[in-house]
Design a protein around this motif. Structure first.
Motif, mmCIF file in Angstrom:
data_model
loop_
_atom_site.group_PDB
_atom_site.id
_atom_site.type_symbol
_atom_site.label_atom_id
_atom_site.label_comp_id
_atom_site.label_asym_id
_atom_site.label_seq_id
_atom_site.Cartn_x
_atom_site.Cartn_y
_atom_site.Cartn_z
ATOM 1 N N GLY A 266 -18.947 37.892 7.468
ATOM 2 C CA GLY A 266 -20.066 38.640 7.837
ATOM 3 C C GLY A 266 -21.138 38.901 6.900
ATOM 4 O O GLY A 266 -22.133 39.387 7.296
ATOM 5 N N LEU A 267 -20.817 38.857 5.557
ATOM 6 C CA LEU A 267 -21.899 38.855 4.453
ATOM 7 C C LEU A 267 -23.020 37.971 4.607
ATOM 8 O O LEU A 267 -23.933 38.066 4.041
ATOM 9 N N ASP A 268 -22.633 36.760 5.219
ATOM 10 C CA ASP A 268 -23.717 35.937 5.431
ATOM 11 C C ASP A 268 -24.436 35.805 6.946
ATOM 12 O O ASP A 268 -25.162 34.923 7.217
ATOM 13 N N SER A 269 -24.192 36.889 7.471
ATOM 14 C CA SER A 269 -24.864 36.895 8.901
ATOM 15 C C SER A 269 -26.366 37.399 8.730
ATOM 16 O O SER A 269 -26.920 37.796 7.405
ATOM 17 N N PRO A 270 -27.139 36.819 9.606
ATOM 18 C CA PRO A 270 -28.791 37.021 9.495
ATOM 19 C C PRO A 270 -29.099 38.493 9.965
ATOM 20 O O PRO A 270 -30.009 38.804 9.546
ATOM 21 N N SER A 271 -28.008 39.310 10.421
ATOM 22 C CA SER A 271 -28.598 40.672 10.774
ATOM 23 C C SER A 271 -28.051 41.601 9.502
ATOM 24 O O SER A 271 -27.000 41.571 8.898
ATOM 25 N N VAL A 272 -29.028 42.661 9.154
ATOM 26 C CA VAL A 272 -29.008 43.336 8.222
ATOM 27 C C VAL A 272 -27.868 44.257 8.537
ATOM 28 O O VAL A 272 -27.186 44.789 7.652
ATOM 29 N N ALA A 273 -27.766 44.716 9.741
ATOM 30 C CA ALA A 273 -26.835 45.868 10.088
ATOM 31 C C ALA A 273 -25.441 45.205 9.919
ATOM 32 O O ALA A 273 -24.364 45.912 9.742
ATOM 33 N N VAL A 274 -25.264 43.936 10.175
ATOM 34 C CA VAL A 274 -23.970 43.289 10.494
ATOM 35 C C VAL A 274 -23.278 43.235 8.845
ATOM 36 O O VAL A 274 -22.166 43.443 8.369
ATOM 37 N N ARG A 275 -24.404 42.764 8.044
ATOM 38 C CA ARG A 275 -24.045 42.688 6.448
ATOM 39 C C ARG A 275 -23.643 44.112 5.800
ATOM 40 O O ARG A 275 -22.747 44.111 5.205
ATOM 41 N N ASP A 276 -24.400 44.975 6.310
ATOM 42 C CA ASP A 276 -24.155 46.368 5.567
ATOM 43 C C ASP A 276 -22.804 46.809 6.269
ATOM 44 O O ASP A 276 -22.079 47.469 5.370
ATOM 45 N N ALA A 277 -22.357 46.501 7.275
ATOM 46 C CA ALA A 277 -20.923 47.008 7.842
ATOM 47 C C ALA A 277 -19.933 46.078 7.361
ATOM 48 O O ALA A 277 -19.013 46.887 6.964
ATOM 49 N N CYS A 278 -20.250 44.939 7.112
ATOM 50 C CA CYS A 278 -19.057 44.193 6.367
ATOM 51 C C CYS A 278 -18.979 44.441 4.968
ATOM 52 O O CYS A 278 -17.761 44.672 4.506
ATOM 53 N N SER A 279 -20.058 44.936 4.162
ATOM 54 C CA SER A 279 -20.030 45.162 2.835
ATOM 55 C C SER A 279 -19.467 46.645 2.800
ATOM 56 O O SER A 279 -18.513 46.780 1.915
ATOM 57 N N ALA A 280 -19.803 47.338 3.666
ATOM 58 C CA ALA A 280 -18.925 48.858 3.521
ATOM 59 C C ALA A 280 -17.610 48.635 3.868
ATOM 60 O O ALA A 280 -16.609 49.309 3.390
ATOM 61 N N ALA A 281 -17.151 47.916 4.903
ATOM 62 C CA ALA A 281 -15.831 47.816 5.313
ATOM 63 C C ALA A 281 -14.922 46.993 4.099
ATOM 64 O O ALA A 281 -13.780 47.616 3.804
ATOM 65 N N LEU A 282 -15.445 46.212 3.286
ATOM 66 C CA LEU A 282 -14.797 45.571 2.260
ATOM 67 C C LEU A 282 -14.691 46.493 1.155
ATOM 68 O O LEU A 282 -13.526 46.474 0.268
ATOM 69 N N ALA A 283 -15.851 47.296 0.839
ATOM 70 C CA ALA A 283 -15.525 48.354 -0.030
ATOM 71 C C ALA A 283 -14.387 49.446 0.372
ATOM 72 O O ALA A 283 -13.727 49.981 -0.627
ATOM 73 N N ASN A 284 -14.168 49.644 1.645
ATOM 74 C CA ASN A 284 -13.376 50.682 1.949
ATOM 75 C C ASN A 284 -11.867 50.081 1.919
ATOM 76 O O ASN A 284 -11.010 50.835 1.613
ATOM 77 N N ILE A 285 -11.679 48.722 2.211
ATOM 78 C CA ILE A 285 -10.276 48.200 2.265
ATOM 79 C C ILE A 285 -9.949 47.810 0.751
ATOM 80 O O ILE A 285 -8.876 47.365 0.485
#
Length: 674
Positions: free
Chosen positions: A572-591
């Motif tokens: 998801g970090l390679d998604s064209p959507s900024v919101a999806v990239r932010d959500a995936c980045s935050a999820a990786l940081a939390n887990i």
């Protein structure tokens, strides 16, 4: 600063002398003048310091000429001139309130005279908006209390009420101005309270005309501002009276929809809004009329509970919860009724309207009352269950219901969820199942082949080829709906606030569905139709948040989903959507703390098998009764080995190493001899 003031003076002189010189030039150049005023901020230098006296005089002279010109346009003979004058005065006031303070009386009088004369609706609407801007400034300037608040505001209220009665197109703007006038200047509004109340009630009960949703909301907000005026009736008394009358009106309308006669004792005790017209004799007209009246009264309940009041007011929570439950049960009662009345045939058509009214009342109660709603959570949960009846609920109502469940879960947590039936939670989880176009195409193809099987064999028909081509083109499309999104948000609230309520089977169902959709979206490459790809980002964000919440609140019997989640979030970090990239980045940081330890690895030599056997020798001896049980209980059997035992263990280890080295040398010699 000097150069900016000189530039503003020259620009103002050019606009006043050239583009606003006569009526014809105003018609063609008003857009250019407004754009110049807005972009260059020409009135920001009134009262500026650090400027020479000569430059200041020239700038003030240019400003005075501008004010004189726009004031003349405000009282012009043509509608175009008056509209241009209103727009120019508005932006002049917004850029420089001191200019308005100097000309407040003159401009307000011109606008009130304009409202009293016949003109096109657009000019009157613009004048009402400009008066609202004026009143917003007047309430913060004490110097204008005598000139504007005491002298002009009562006249303005009467002019606005007369204009609203004459022209229905201006009702929305008039209601907004009256609402703010009652809130900002309550003492001067008291002479107009009766007429304003009558106007709002005519709009809410449908006697004036069937108002739109926006008009009903503004009428409800305006009527909800009337208690702030005070007077002979206190704020608390008028507010409480409005609530009781609103609840009584809704109950009367529900009884009419259910064709139930109200007992005489209840009819006398029940208060209703004054001036309510009687229902029509024909039930085809009267039942929809009752439903519309319920919707408008619901807007009034929302306005009364949401608008701020400067005193403590008593709220009849039990009556409001009871009327919301009554509205939620109307479609169920009609569906379970064995009566053959023709009136009941209209109720299923109006069921979504009644259910949404109940949902709005319960939502505003949770927002306005907070923890005071806790004694009524079980009643609210029962009303939600009644609304969730599958064969009665619509898609719009389902979205509103899931949003209501999410609101109550986030506010009350376990206190609400333990009252919520499991069927409603299972319904939200089942709505996560997103049907793909692959299934639709397969179903359509099978039906088409079955219909054509009886035809003559031979070449493929054109219909079959078209169906196959459509199935292939739609194969990689996933159909999302608003119901799916609201169900995702509801499940997310459950996972965040009450994860232990979900049993293992429900957790497995959630994880499986979320993982499947995310794998198809991010890893598998499936996507929605090209026309709505950008709108699917919110669904992907909600899916990522659900997966993250499931990992952060794990179930003891939950299967390992962390490896799949890592691959999904990384993709998801390679998604064209900024919101999806932010959500995936935050999820990786939390887990990340779940995947890797917080402390660095301890460097130590690998343990041998004998060390491991020696470590577990004492517990084994305790279990085999070789060591006293008391020694095992008090911990002496598990004490650290003595120095002698530690040295003997080291000597044994050295002997084993030497034996291993000798064995390696022997094997090496044997290999060479061979």
């Amino acid at each position: 600063m000097e150069l900016n003031v000189v530039r503003a003076e020259r620009t103002l002189s050019l606009l006043t002398n050239t583009y606003l010189a006569n009526t014809d030039s105003v018609k063609t150049s008003v857009a250019l003048v407004l754009d110049t005023v807005l972009s260059q901020n020409l009135f920001a230098y009134v009262g500026a310091t650090g400027v020479t006296v000569e430059t200041t005089k020239r700038y003030e002279s240019a400003v005075h000429k501008w004010i004189a010109r726009v004031s003349s346009l405000l009282v012009g003979k043509s509608s175009e001139s008056r509209m241009a004058g209103i727009l120019l005065v508005k932006h002049t006031t917004l850029q420089s309130p001191p200019i308005f303070v100097e000309n407040a009386t003159k401009w307000t009088t011109s606008l009130l005279n304009m409202l009293g004369k016949a003109d096109i609706a657009a000019v009157h609407a613009a004048a009402l908006q400009l008066l609202l801007v004026f009143m917003d400034i007047v309430r913060e300037v004490p110097e204008l209390d005598r000139e504007i608040t005491s002298a002009q505001v009562p006249r303005m209220n009467q002019a606005v009420l007369a204009l609203a009665d004459k022209n229905p197109e201006l009702v929305d703007a008039a209601l907004e101005l009256l609402m703010y006038s009652a809130s900002w200047f309550p003492k001067t509004f008291r002479p107009s309270i009766d007429k304003t109340e009558a106007l709002c009630l005519r709009l809410l009960n449908g006697s004036m005309a069937k108002a739109s949703g926006t008009t009903c909301k503004r009428a409800a907000n305006c009527l909800a501002s009337m208690p702030l005026v005070g007077g002979k009736v206190t704020v608390e008394e008028r507010w409480f009276q409005y609530v009781l009358q609103t609840v009584g009106t809704i109950e009367t309308c529900v009884d009419h929809v259910m064709c139930a006669e109200t007992p005489a004792a209840n009819a006398e005790a029940r208060q209703t809004m004054p001036g309510m017209p009687a229902f029509a004799d024909d039930f085809i007209v009267s039942i929809p009329q009752a439903a519309d009246r319920i919707t408008s009264m619901t807007e009034l309940v929302v306005a009364l509970l949401s608008r701020p009041v400067n005193v403590d007011v008593p709220i009849p929570v039990d009556g409001l919860v009871a009327v919301a439950s009554k509205l939620a049960l109307v479609p169920v009662r009609v569906a379970n009724s064995k009566s053959n009345r023709a009136e009941f045939g209209l109720v299923p058509l109006l069921a979504p309207q009644l259910q949404r009214a109940a949902i709005r009342i319960m939502a505003v109660l949770a927002i306005a009352l907070g923890d005071y709603m806790q004694p009524f959570l079980s009643a609210v949960a029962r009303a939600m269950t009644a609304i969730n009846t599958r064969h009665l609920v619509s898609a719009t109502t389902q979205v509103a219901l899931y949003s209501l469940v999410q609101l109550y879960v986030e506010r009350y947590g376990y206190g609400f969820v333990i009252c919520l039936p499991k069927e409603l939670i299972a319904s939200a989880i089942s709505d996560l199942n997103v049907q793909s176009k692959r299934q639709v195409s397969a179903t359509a193809g099978s039906a088409l082949s079955a219909s054509l099987s009886s035809k003559k064999r031979g070449g493929r028909s054109r219909a079959t080829e078209v169906a196959d081509s459509e199935g292939a083109s739609n194969m990689l499309q996933i159909q999302y709906t608003d119901v799916v999104y609201s169900a995702l948000k509801t499940v997310l609230a459950l996972l965040k606030h009450t994860p232990t309520v979900l049993n293992s089977s429900l957790r497995a169902q959630i994880d499986g569905q979320v993982l499947t959709l995310l794998m198809l979206e991010t890893v598998g490459g499936l996507s929605s139709p090209a026309a709505s790809c950008s709108s699917d980002a919110r669904y992907q964000v909600a899916l990522c948040q659900c997966l993250e919440a499931s990992i952060m609140s794990p179930d003891p019997w939950q299967k390992a989903v962390v490896p799949h989640a890592v691959s999904i979030f990384s993709a998801g970090l390679d998604s064209p959507s900024v919101a999806v990239r932010d959500a995936c980045s935050a999820a990786l940081a939390n887990i990340e703390p779940i995947i890797h330890a917080r402390l660095p690895a301890q460097l130590r030599a690998p343990e041998t098998e004998k060390d491991v056997e020696q470590e577990y020798a004492v517990p084994k001896a305790v279990l085999d009764s070789q060591v006293g049980l008391s020694a095992g209980l008090d911990g002496s059997a598990f004490a650290e080995p003595s120095e002698k035992q530690r040295l003997s263990a080291e000597e044994l280890h050295e002997q084993e190493v030497e034996e291993d080295e000798r064995e390696v040398e022997a094997n090496t010699k044997r290999f060479k001899n061979f």
